[in-house]
Design a protein around this motif. Sequence first.
Motif, PDB file in Angstrom:
ATOM      1  N   ARG A 538      -8.210  -1.180  -6.671  1.00 18.68           N
ATOM      2  CA  ARG A 538      -8.157  -2.438  -5.923  1.00 18.68           C
ATOM      3  C   ARG A 538      -7.753  -2.190  -4.477  1.00 18.68           C
ATOM      4  N   PHE A 539      -6.818  -1.277  -4.265  1.00 18.99           N
ATOM      5  CA  PHE A 539      -6.371  -0.957  -2.908  1.00 18.99           C
ATOM      6  C   PHE A 539      -7.515  -0.404  -2.071  1.00 18.99           C
ATOM      7  N   VAL A 540      -8.308   0.482  -2.654  1.00 22.54           N
ATOM      8  CA  VAL A 540      -9.439   1.088  -1.944  1.00 22.54           C
ATOM      9  C   VAL A 540     -10.470   0.022  -1.581  1.00 22.54           C
ATOM     10  N   LYS A 541     -10.703  -0.925  -2.474  1.00 19.41           N
ATOM     11  CA  LYS A 541     -11.715  -1.975  -2.248  1.00 19.41           C
ATOM     12  C   LYS A 541     -11.157  -3.158  -1.463  1.00 19.41           C
ATOM     13  N   ASN A 542      -9.886  -3.084  -1.065  1.00 22.09           N
ATOM     14  CA  ASN A 542      -9.229  -4.181  -0.342  1.00 22.09           C
ATOM     15  C   ASN A 542      -9.256  -5.475  -1.155  1.00 22.09           C
ATOM     16  N   GLU A 543      -8.966  -5.341  -2.458  1.00 23.47           N
ATOM     17  CA  GLU A 543      -8.942  -6.481  -3.372  1.00 23.47           C
ATOM     18  C   GLU A 543      -7.582  -6.583  -4.054  1.00 23.47           C
ATOM     19  N   ARG A 544      -6.529  -6.391  -3.287  1.00 26.44           N
ATOM     20  CA  ARG A 544      -5.188  -6.401  -3.857  1.00 26.44           C
ATOM     21  C   ARG A 544      -4.851  -7.769  -4.444  1.00 26.44           C
ATOM     22  N   LEU A 545      -4.069  -7.745  -5.511  1.00 24.18           N
ATOM     23  CA  LEU A 545      -3.704  -8.976  -6.216  1.00 24.18           C
ATOM     24  C   LEU A 545      -2.766  -9.835  -5.368  1.00 24.18           C
ATOM     25  N   ARG A 574       1.852   7.061   6.173  1.00 30.80           N
ATOM     26  CA  ARG A 574       0.548   6.581   5.703  1.00 30.80           C
ATOM     27  C   ARG A 574       0.455   6.507   4.190  1.00 30.80           C
ATOM     28  N   ALA A 575       1.568   6.770   3.497  1.00 31.79           N
ATOM     29  CA  ALA A 575       1.533   6.796   2.036  1.00 31.79           C
ATOM     30  C   ALA A 575       2.538   5.807   1.439  1.00 31.79           C
ATOM     31  N   PRO A 576       2.353   4.493   1.666  1.00 32.25           N
ATOM     32  CA  PRO A 576       3.257   3.495   1.076  1.00 32.25           C
ATOM     33  C   PRO A 576       2.957   3.326  -0.415  1.00 32.25           C
ATOM     34  N   THR A 577       3.834   3.801  -1.259  1.00 34.93           N
ATOM     35  CA  THR A 577       3.549   3.951  -2.685  1.00 34.93           C
ATOM     36  C   THR A 577       3.164   2.644  -3.368  1.00 34.93           C
ATOM     37  N   GLU A 578       3.974   1.581  -3.158  1.00 29.04           N
ATOM     38  CA  GLU A 578       3.691   0.313  -3.840  1.00 29.04           C
ATOM     39  C   GLU A 578       2.319  -0.243  -3.451  1.00 29.04           C
ATOM     40  N   MET A 579       1.935  -0.041  -2.200  1.00 25.80           N
ATOM     41  CA  MET A 579       0.635  -0.540  -1.751  1.00 25.80           C
ATOM     42  C   MET A 579      -0.506   0.291  -2.334  1.00 25.80           C
ATOM     43  N   LEU A 580      -0.311   1.616  -2.411  1.00 20.76           N
ATOM     44  CA  LEU A 580      -1.373   2.491  -2.907  1.00 20.76           C
ATOM     45  C   LEU A 580      -1.756   2.152  -4.342  1.00 20.76           C
ATOM     46  N   PHE A 581      -0.785   1.770  -5.148  1.00 26.15           N
ATOM     47  CA  PHE A 581      -1.049   1.462  -6.557  1.00 26.15           C
ATOM     48  C   PHE A 581      -1.071  -0.045  -6.822  1.00 26.15           C
ATOM     49  N   ASP A 582      -1.002  -0.833  -5.755  1.00 28.77           N
ATOM     50  CA  ASP A 582      -1.085  -2.288  -5.843  1.00 28.77           C
ATOM     51  C   ASP A 582      -0.148  -2.834  -6.917  1.00 28.77           C
ATOM     52  N   VAL A 583       1.131  -2.503  -6.783  1.00 25.54           N
ATOM     53  CA  VAL A 583       2.137  -3.025  -7.702  1.00 25.54           C
ATOM     54  C   VAL A 583       3.133  -3.852  -6.890  1.00 25.54           C
ATOM     55  N   GLY A 584       3.998  -4.575  -7.594  1.00 27.15           N
ATOM     56  CA  GLY A 584       4.931  -5.450  -6.920  1.00 27.15           C
ATOM     57  C   GLY A 584       6.333  -4.882  -6.881  1.00 27.15           C
ATOM     58  N   ILE A 585       7.237  -5.721  -6.381  1.00 26.52           N
ATOM     59  CA  ILE A 585       8.644  -5.332  -6.293  1.00 26.52           C
ATOM     60  C   ILE A 585       9.214  -5.159  -7.695  1.00 26.52           C
ATOM     61  N   GLY A 586       9.919  -4.031  -7.931  1.00 28.76           N
ATOM     62  CA  GLY A 586      10.544  -3.772  -9.215  1.00 28.76           C
ATOM     63  C   GLY A 586       9.666  -3.035 -10.201  1.00 28.76           C
ATOM     64  N   THR A 721      -9.464   7.783   3.032  1.00 27.83           N
ATOM     65  CA  THR A 721     -10.150   6.811   2.186  1.00 27.83           C
ATOM     66  C   THR A 721      -9.201   5.885   1.436  1.00 27.83           C
ATOM     67  N   GLY A 722      -7.951   6.280   1.273  1.00 30.07           N
ATOM     68  CA  GLY A 722      -6.998   5.490   0.506  1.00 30.07           C
ATOM     69  C   GLY A 722      -7.047   5.754  -0.985  1.00 30.07           C
ATOM     70  N   ARG A 723      -7.935   6.615  -1.424  1.00 29.67           N
ATOM     71  CA  ARG A 723      -8.095   6.866  -2.857  1.00 29.67           C
ATOM     72  C   ARG A 723      -7.095   7.914  -3.345  1.00 29.67           C
ATOM     73  N   VAL A 724      -6.541   7.667  -4.526  1.00 29.48           N
ATOM     74  CA  VAL A 724      -5.651   8.621  -5.199  1.00 29.48           C
ATOM     75  C   VAL A 724      -6.447   9.323  -6.290  1.00 29.48           C
ATOM     76  N   ASN A 725      -6.566  10.645  -6.184  1.00 26.44           N
ATOM     77  CA  ASN A 725      -7.292  11.444  -7.167  1.00 26.44           C
ATOM     78  C   ASN A 725      -6.282  12.121  -8.087  1.00 26.44           C
ATOM     79  N   PHE A 726      -6.299  11.750  -9.351  1.00 28.60           N
ATOM     80  CA  PHE A 726      -5.361  12.318 -10.317  1.00 28.60           C
ATOM     81  C   PHE A 726      -5.853  13.683 -10.776  1.00 28.60           C
ATOM     82  N   LEU A 727      -4.931  14.646 -10.833  1.00 25.75           N
ATOM     83  CA  LEU A 727      -5.262  16.024 -11.217  1.00 25.75           C
ATOM     84  C   LEU A 727      -5.199  16.172 -12.724  1.00 25.75           C
ATOM     85  N   GLU A 728      -6.134  16.948 -13.256  1.00 21.98           N
ATOM     86  CA  GLU A 728      -6.152  17.194 -14.706  1.00 21.98           C
ATOM     87  C   GLU A 728      -5.140  18.272 -15.076  1.00 21.98           C
TER      88      GLU A 728
END
Length: 728
Positions: A538-545, A574-586, A721-728
């Motif tokens: 959602r963060f990458v597509k600028n569709e945050r809740l 440039r790496a605000p964690t809560e924004m990158l994963f589109d989560v809220g306070i707490g 790009t704002g995308r988070v790529n998870f490592l295997e």
Amino acid sequence: MSVLNLRKPFYLKDILSGLVVFLVALPLCLGIALASGAPIISGIIAGIVGGIVVGVLSGSHISVAGPAAGLTAVILVQLDQLSGNYAAFLLCIIFAGLLQIGFGLFKLGFFANFIPNNVILGLLAAIGVILIATQLPYLLGINDFSWSAVWSGTFFSNFSSLDKGAALIGLLSLFLILTWDSSPLKKLVLPSALLAVVAAALLNFILMSMGSPLAVQNHNLIQLPNLLEAPRDVLIFPDFSYLAEPLIYTGAITLAVVASLETLLNLEAADKLDPQKRSSPPNRELWAQGTGNIVSGLMGGMPITSVIVRSSVNANSGARSKCSTIIHGIFLLLAVMFFVPLMNMIPLSALAAILILTGFKLTHPKLFKKLYQQGWKQFLPFIITLVAILLTDLLTGILIGLLVSSAFILYGNLNKGVRVYKEKHLHGIVTRIELPSQVTFLNRSALISALEHVHKGERLILDATQSDSIDPDIYQVIQEYQNETAIKRKIDLKLIGFKQHYHELDDAVLDIDISTRDLQQQLTPAQVLNLLKEGNERFVKNERLQRDIYRQIRVTADQGQHPIAAVLGCMDSRAPTEMLFDVGIGDLFSLRIAGNVAGQKVIGSLEFACQAKGSKVVVVLGHTDCGAVTSACQLRLQHKSISDIKEMPYIQYILGPLMHSVQSAYDIMQPRELNRPFIDQVTTLNVHYNIQYIVNHSSVLKEMLERGEIAIVGAIYDVQTGRVNFLE
């Protein structure tokens, strides 16, 4: 002395520009009067008044006023209704001027901004068609031309009164203008219209001297009366006995609206042509044009507007101020006083050639093609405006075009404005209907349609937080849905943002984004990881809740925090964690340290997050273009040690842990210089190294990992790009 030197070229350019504009305006003033069915002297009078009176009063530096081809249709219709009585029509001009002054005083200059471009183009195209149709007889020297004969099939009967000389000169004038404008000679100061008029007059003079039968007949020549010999016999003054005639006032309204609209549009275009990009006050221009129309009407002149052809010539000729406009008016005055015999040698067919080409430019086939390619919403209002003007009159046609264009706008708004989102929140999938800033009856259809698509048992949010006003009609639809439909269909409906508009309503409390203890215990590490991935998407597509942040603060303050994950990231801005994963306070524990390196204090924090507070996932988050990683890579390539950095003695606690990953990447890649692949490889290895460090140095986290209570994963955040790529 220096002031004089600065002012001298300024006025020389204005004089030169005024002369060039005069040369262009002279044939146009005569031709437009001819096309309008007005006395030919009235075109010159309008040009003089537009240059001198409007030039003095106007706030524009470039715009030139005078008789305009765009008003020919209005004048023709009004004169026809008044049985050709030009003295009565002069009253229309005077009252139109008074209305324009009123428009300016009441600051209605913004009016033109609300006329759709396709309607304006339809107006101009209709004027072009009218110009061509009315000037064809003059071009061919036909005195008794009748369009009814054309439609009845007796077309050739029109040619019984053909003036062959006039037709020859008219066609040669067309050819000369087209050839001149398409050749390199176009760059010369001499305008093609003036050249055609001079050439036509000379050719006719030669034919007359030779006694040729091709010499143009007198009734097909300009017949300007001599103003100095008998001014009372030349000038036409208003006939005030027609003050009680209703046609005078309806004609004045039509003339004022069309002239004001054309003036405002041409004024905007003239400002764009101004080399110094000065802005002209539209309201001042309206009352200046109104004053000019009053003066012109009292003296027997034609209606006046700002005209783009003369304005563009004025700008291209190097005009610096409105002095050039005034000078062109003075030249017109001198011409009508002292050079009438010369002007009476000009064939009407030469003027008709100029006007026909002007009309063709206004209704060029490329215009039809362009609007057709833009779709029916653009093309239909254009073509309907054009046809309506031709079948009725200018004002009626414009109103019809506006109605058609408005109908398209209304139809387009029936299903727009209301936005529907399907959102996956922490507590499940929610449908959120977002209302626009202005909620009117136009949104009723779209809102009802959106509500009908909400399925039984779903969770629904009606969001009016962005709305500035909500019509009672819409509020009634919402109330009926809330009290009847939602209850019957067991839809969990919540309203937010309505209290500011209707005080009897209380905004609902939204707990859909708050990580509670119950929710935390229900989630598995895999589910949490999936929530983080969806949030980043959602963060990458600028569709945050949309979140009720204030509500989250209050709930977490009262009930404590129950984060679902802990993130070890870098301190990079440039790496605000809560924004990158589109989560809220707490929702997250966020640990930020340069290079996202793990140490004893970091491990202690992670143990607290997972063991004490119930976090289900640990994310070690590196990122591209990391300053700490780049510095460590540079040290290795320069064969330096951390102790060599004297200016930052404590940097060893950051770069030291990084050097293990740097050396591993260096052994693999053997780079000779600092490059992107080397830095990216170190970034990835550093994430893996810190995961191993956490597992090897924390028996608490290791045991929780083995029992499946938590997951420890690595990821790389791309700062571009704002995308988070998870490592295997």
